[in-house]
Design an enzyme around this catalytic site. Structure first.
Site, short mmCIF file in Angstrom:
data_model
loop_
_atom_site.label_atom_id
_atom_site.label_comp_id
_atom_site.label_asym_id
_atom_site.label_seq_id
_atom_site.Cartn_x
_atom_site.Cartn_y
_atom_site.Cartn_z
N SER A 120 0.92 -1.07 -0.29
CA SER A 120 -0.23 0.03 0.30
C SER A 120 1.17 1.13 -0.37
O SER A 120 1.82 1.58 0.04
CB SER A 120 -1.37 0.28 1.03
N GLY A 121 0.28 2.47 0.17
CA GLY A 121 1.00 3.66 -0.08
C GLY A 121 2.01 3.83 1.17
O GLY A 121 2.20 5.16 1.17
N CYS A 122 1.18 2.97 2.10
CA CYS A 122 0.91 4.26 3.63
C CYS A 122 2.91 3.94 3.71
O CYS A 122 3.54 4.04 4.76
CB CYS A 122 0.59 3.26 4.91
N GLY A 123 2.92 3.06 2.90
CA GLY A 123 4.83 2.87 3.25
C GLY A 123 5.29 0.57 2.88
O GLY A 123 4.22 0.21 2.38
#
Length: 275
Positions: A120-123
């Protein structure tokens, strides 16, 4: 891969126009106009065998040292022998580095990227990403601690190896002290990881024997810096700022000498610790 003759001191001749520029500002109190130099940064896109890998914000100096140090310190290659060629392109604030690496290293890199697909784009997420953040690294054989007098007045002595920092500030430095206690070279960058990558790259490209020597970082000592030093085989790390707890745990686990040099007290040896 292009090579350079050994260079000591701070770095290859620092191009202040490339690494800094002068900017105007107004005094808040009386609107008087003045100017000051500020450190510059550029976006460097790094590709391996044509495959885009990362975009790093770096100070535009010692770029070949950075590319080599980043590749080794990040575990993409095991050493300079796996880097066959290195080409730079671009201009202004957008630069590109394309490295040709061995088939073994490139296969491992592609396999790593496949494992991270879909995060995901959170890391970084997932077991594979966690394993890459906390990789299995070889323990160092262990080395004697440096004599205390090597570190005497070190904060003052390293100024000559920080020309950009002295000129405009806003940059970190990483330095190398040889087995005779002599400061041999330094590298600077807006990023603390980048400065250490540049230093490691310079040591590798110039084939400097690091046995008995030590690396010095002016920044906070976090886990990533420990991992880079371990991969480079440097057995002693001196930090002008305190290490994190995890960094200390890894230093002890991997036989790395870890020393904190506080501003107003004696050096603190965090690793090794006598049983």
């Amino acid at each position: 891969m292009n090579s350079k003759p050994p260079v000591c001191s701070a770095s290859t001749p620092l191009s202040l126009p490339a690494a800094s520029n002068t900017y105007d500002y107004l005094q808040l109190s009386d609107d008087a106009r003045a100017s000051t130099p500020l450190a510059e940064e550029v976006a460097l896109a790094i590709a391996y065998n044509g495959l885009n890998q990362a975009v790093m914000l770096v100070s535009p100096t010692d770029m070949e040292d950075f590319a080599v140090g980043f590749s080794v310190g990040s575990g993409i290659v095991e050493g300079t022998a796996e880097i066959y060629d290195m080409k730079f392109s671009g201009s202004g604030s957008a630069l590109y580095a394309d490295l040709e690496i061995s088939s073994r290293a490139f296969w491992n890199l592609k396999n790593q990227r496949r494992q991270l697909a879909g995060t995901s784009g959170c890391g970084l997420c997932g077991v594979e990403a966690l394993e890459q953040a906390l990789p299995e690294l070889d323990k160092l054989p262990g080395a004697p601690l440096p004599p205390a007098h090597w570190l005497k007045d070190l904060r003052q002595r390293i100024d000559q190896f920080q020309p950009l920092g002295q000129h405009c500030g806003a940059v970190h430095a990483a330095l190398y002290m040889d087995s005779n206690g002599e400061l041999l070279m330094g590298r600077e960058d807006i990023g603390r990881h980048n400065a250490l990558d540049k230093l490691i790259g310079a040591l590798l490209r110039q084939q400097i024997d690091t046995r008995g020597g030590l690396a010095i970082v002016t920044s906070r000592c976090s886990l990533e810096l420990i991992q880079k030093v371990l991969r480079a085989g440097i057995q002693t790390l001196v930090s002008l700022s305190a290490p994190t707890g995890l960094a200390l745990q890894w230093a002890r686990k991997h036989n790395l000498n870890l020393i904190h040099l506080p501003k107003h007290s004696a050096p603190r040896v965090f690793s090794p610790v006598a049983e």
